[in-house]
Design an enzyme around this catalytic site. Structure first.
Site, PDB file in Angstrom:
ATOM      1  N   GLU A 131      -4.111   1.092  -7.123  1.00 15.49           N
ATOM      2  CA  GLU A 131      -4.487   2.238  -6.306  1.00 15.49           C
ATOM      3  C   GLU A 131      -3.613   3.439  -6.659  1.00 15.49           C
ATOM      4  O   GLU A 131      -2.527   3.607  -6.084  1.00 15.49           O
ATOM      5  CB  GLU A 131      -4.310   1.906  -4.819  1.00 15.49           C
ATOM      6  CG  GLU A 131      -5.362   0.978  -4.259  1.00 15.49           C
ATOM      7  CD  GLU A 131      -5.511   1.164  -2.760  1.00 15.49           C
ATOM      8  OE1 GLU A 131      -6.644   1.360  -2.321  1.00 15.49           O
ATOM      9  OE2 GLU A 131      -4.506   1.144  -2.047  1.00 15.49           O
ATOM     10  N   HIS A 180       0.846  -1.195   0.000  1.00  9.28           N
ATOM     11  CA  HIS A 180       0.000   0.000   0.000  1.00  9.28           C
ATOM     12  C   HIS A 180       0.880   1.242   0.000  1.00  9.28           C
ATOM     13  O   HIS A 180       1.938   1.270   0.628  1.00  9.28           O
ATOM     14  CB  HIS A 180      -0.921  -0.011   1.220  1.00  9.28           C
ATOM     15  CG  HIS A 180      -2.047   0.968   1.123  1.00  9.28           C
ATOM     16  ND1 HIS A 180      -1.871   2.319   1.320  1.00  9.28           N
ATOM     17  CD2 HIS A 180      -3.366   0.798   0.819  1.00  9.28           C
ATOM     18  CE1 HIS A 180      -3.028   2.940   1.162  1.00  9.28           C
ATOM     19  NE2 HIS A 180      -3.954   2.037   0.854  1.00  9.28           N
TER      20      HIS A 180
END
Length: 255
Positions: A168, A96
């Site tokens: 993302e 992430h």
């Protein structure tokens, strides 16, 4: 219709009261409604046992937000893959952008986590994506390719089997600025083709979620898209009503 995967990443949010209230309502919804989507719930690790003991459903899975690269030892504050497996975690989010930025995790470090997760027959959710400057320089595909190459360099041809990619774009995470659906589809298609061309996994078996300011108002765009197999929710998963409305909307359309 395609199987849709909904991942809820609670990040650093929650307390006992909130978790108990949320999970009780979620359990009630599961008990009274058919659930067709696969739902992966990734709360802060200290609440995992409580949640797992309350919800038993074929389409509900527990995820973790991170894992250490060590199995055991003098690593204060870290959580090992064996510990996560021991408490029933099935999916683990790695790569992430918040881990890359704030904890300085590079592609090679994340690849070690990916390999460790696979070695225990758990499923990694590998986050990839570019920042705003890289996007403006038209480097989105290059950045994603470099992040994926670190995994491919492990030289295991089936390394992406039983794994999930989460695209993302950093500039869309928590900003309210959702990526244009044409851009998302193009990047998802690129990632799928690149992995298929450089491994022995078939194109149809590659799973990619989109994450980045997904909410109830824009979820329909992602349901309708050919190359999107699910969504990774952040803020939208913290509100029970929003989370359930997204699940309901997806289940109505996809099944």
């Amino acid at each position: 219709m395609k199987k849709f995967i909904i991942t809820a990443n609670w990040k650093l949010h929650g307390n006992n009261v909130l978790v108990c209230h949320f999970i009780n309502k979620l359990k009630s919804y599961f008990d009274t409604n058919q659930i067709f989507s696969k739902i992966i719930f990734a709360p802060p690790v200290i609440y995992i046992n409580n949640i797992k003991n309350q919800i038993q459903h074929n389409n509900f899975f527990i995820g973790a937000q991170n894992v250490d690269i060590h199995f055991s030892g003098a690593f204060t504050g870290e959580i090992s893959i064996d510990m996560l497996k021991d408490i029933g975690v099935t999916y683990i989010i790695i790569g992430h952008s918040e881990r890359r930025i704030f904890h300085h995790e590079n592609n090679e470090y994340i690849a070690k986590k990916f390999q460790m997760i696979k070695s225990k027959n758990l499923i990694p959710i590998l986050c990839v994506g570019e920042n705003l400057q890289e996007k403006n320089l038209k480097q989105s595909e290059l950045i994603c390719r470099n992040q994926i190459d670190a995994i491919l360099q492990l030289q295991e041809e089936d390394i992406f089997q039983n794994s999930i990619i989460a695209y993302e774009p950093i500039w869309a995470i928590g900003t309210g600025q959702t990526a244009d659906i044409k851009h998302v589809n193009r990047i998802h298609k690129f990632i799928k083709c690149y992995i298929a061309d450089n491994s022995n996994i078939k194109l149809k078996d590659i799973i990619i979620q989109y994450g980045g300011s997904v909410n109830f108002n824009n979820i329909q765009n992602f349901i309708n898209s050919e190359h999107i197999n699910g969504v990774l929710l952040g803020t939208a998963s913290l509100s029970f009503e929003t989370f359930i409305n997204i699940i309901h909307n997806i289940d109505q359309y996809c099944y």
